[in-house]
Scaffold this motif. Structure first.
Motif, PDB file in Angstrom:
ATOM      1  N   GLY A 180      58.855 -48.130 103.116  1.00  0.00           N
ATOM      2  CA  GLY A 180      58.928 -46.811 102.479  1.00  0.00           C
ATOM      3  C   GLY A 180      58.345 -46.869 101.081  1.00  0.00           C
ATOM      4  O   GLY A 180      58.828 -46.229 100.147  1.00  0.00           O
ATOM      5  N   ILE A 181      57.300 -47.667 100.925  1.00  0.00           N
ATOM      6  CA  ILE A 181      56.680 -47.886  99.610  1.00  0.00           C
ATOM      7  C   ILE A 181      55.374 -47.101  99.531  1.00  0.00           C
ATOM      8  O   ILE A 181      54.545 -47.173 100.435  1.00  0.00           O
ATOM      9  CB  ILE A 181      56.362 -49.392  99.428  1.00  0.00           C
ATOM     10  CG1 ILE A 181      57.628 -50.233  99.570  1.00  0.00           C
ATOM     11  CG2 ILE A 181      55.656 -49.638  98.102  1.00  0.00           C
ATOM     12  CD1 ILE A 181      58.675 -49.971  98.530  1.00  0.00           C
ATOM     13  N   ARG A 182      55.194 -46.360  98.456  1.00  0.00           N
ATOM     14  CA  ARG A 182      53.954 -45.628  98.242  1.00  0.00           C
ATOM     15  C   ARG A 182      53.542 -45.714  96.788  1.00  0.00           C
ATOM     16  O   ARG A 182      54.252 -45.217  95.915  1.00  0.00           O
ATOM     17  CB  ARG A 182      54.141 -44.132  98.610  1.00  0.00           C
ATOM     18  CG  ARG A 182      54.263 -43.862 100.105  1.00  0.00           C
ATOM     19  CD  ARG A 182      52.971 -44.198 100.827  1.00  0.00           C
ATOM     20  NE  ARG A 182      53.055 -43.979 102.260  1.00  0.00           N
ATOM     21  CZ  ARG A 182      53.460 -44.884 103.153  1.00  0.00           C
ATOM     22  NH1 ARG A 182      53.840 -46.070 102.765  1.00  0.00           N
ATOM     23  NH2 ARG A 182      53.475 -44.600 104.440  1.00  0.00           N
ATOM     24  N   PRO A 183      52.388 -46.342  96.522  1.00  0.00           N
ATOM     25  CA  PRO A 183      51.846 -46.257  95.161  1.00  0.00           C
ATOM     26  C   PRO A 183      51.570 -44.787  94.848  1.00  0.00           C
ATOM     27  O   PRO A 183      51.386 -43.985  95.777  1.00  0.00           O
ATOM     28  CB  PRO A 183      50.532 -47.033  95.261  1.00  0.00           C
ATOM     29  CG  PRO A 183      50.603 -47.804  96.526  1.00  0.00           C
ATOM     30  CD  PRO A 183      51.506 -47.074  97.434  1.00  0.00           C
ATOM     31  N   GLN A 184      51.545 -44.465  93.569  1.00  0.00           N
ATOM     32  CA  GLN A 184      51.345 -43.062  93.203  1.00  0.00           C
ATOM     33  C   GLN A 184      50.058 -42.490  93.774  1.00  0.00           C
ATOM     34  O   GLN A 184      49.992 -41.313  94.096  1.00  0.00           O
ATOM     35  CB  GLN A 184      51.334 -42.930  91.682  1.00  0.00           C
ATOM     36  CG  GLN A 184      52.363 -41.933  91.207  1.00  0.00           C
ATOM     37  CD  GLN A 184      53.015 -42.379  89.919  1.00  0.00           C
ATOM     38  OE1 GLN A 184      52.386 -43.042  89.094  1.00  0.00           O
ATOM     39  NE2 GLN A 184      54.272 -42.022  89.754  1.00  0.00           N
TER      40      GLN A 184
END
Ligand code: C5P
Length: 232
Positions: A180-184
């Motif tokens: 559930g990781i998203r860079p901006q």
């Protein structure tokens, strides 16, 4: 551990050739790859070995859930692949997790981290109630993570939202592996509650499972480099 070591790329495809090409491009730029049921079921252990061959650590995410003897046997079989981490369902209970942890020790120094999956994020309070679990999903996550620790597991897979609570409750050595990781700069896709890589590490994540922000990027190697740089 370097920032690069923290990144595990989710290879969510049944296309072995595409996955292998991607693995080759990402060698040295990420800590490892996450293989799940889709690729493993279509390509088997031989395919898994091939994907890790470019020098990538393997997170074997097969989420074993069965009677203790069967799970112990599955973990023993998995050791042949020399995984760095593998998963079992914490809902399988204490004896099952103890059996998994014990089987993993057969690998000696190469013992993989054995992680528990607590509550699937596809289940909210209402769906959990239908399965007979009273209380909130957060309560159940904490209950199962505590049980996983007591049973000798090394850590759990958890959502970024749970990382802080689990880090506080379970201490600094219990591993938290966080998807559930998203860079901006990346699209959120179907992930609803995301954190940036940096936020997730600040919340207590040891390892980040990152799929589409890298795999669907125009230049996956560049995306991996950018994420590591943000973490550094
Ligand atoms: O492409 P994306 O970064 O969303 O991929 C995340 C990976 O982590 C996928 O393999 C997904 O199945 C997995 N995962 C997740 N959320 C969970 C557990 C696993 O996104 N709660």
């Amino acid at each position: 551990m370097t920032p690069t070591d923290k990144i595990f790329v989710a290879l969510d495809t049944a296309e072995a050739e595409a996955a292998l090409a991607l693995a080759r491009r990402l060698a040295g730029l990420v800590g490892g790859i996450k293989l799940g049921k889709q690729l493993f079921t279509s390509e088997g252990p031989a395919g898994a070995r091939k994907l890790a061959a470019p020098g990538l650590k393997m997170f074997l995410d097969l989420k074993f859930h069965d009677i203790p003897a069967t799970v112990a046997g599955a973990v023993t079989a998995a050791l042949k692949l020399k995984p760095f981490m593998l998963t079992v369902h914490a809902a399988g209970g204490r004896a099952m997790m103890q059996a998994a942890a014990k089987a993993a020790t057969e690998a000696g120094k190469q013992r993989p981290l054995v992680l528990g999956v607590t509550v699937l994020t596809s289940l909210a309070d209402r769906e959990l109630a239908e399965t007979g679990v009273a209380g909130t999903a957060a309560d159940q996550v904490l209950r199962l993570a505590r049980l996983a620790k007591e049973s000798g597991l090394d850590g759990v897979v958890c959502s970024p939202r749970e990382a802080k609570m689990l880090r506080q409750a379970l201490g600094k050595d219990f591993k938290l592996v966080v998807p559930g990781i998203r860079p901006q700069w990346a699209a959120s896709d179907d992930q609803k509650r995301v954190m940036t890589p940096k936020e997730a590490v600040a919340a207590g994540a040891d390892y980040l499972v990152i799929g589409r922000p890298i795999t669907a990027a125009e230049d996956p190697a560049d995306a991996a480099r950018r994420i590591a740089a943000e973490l550094g």
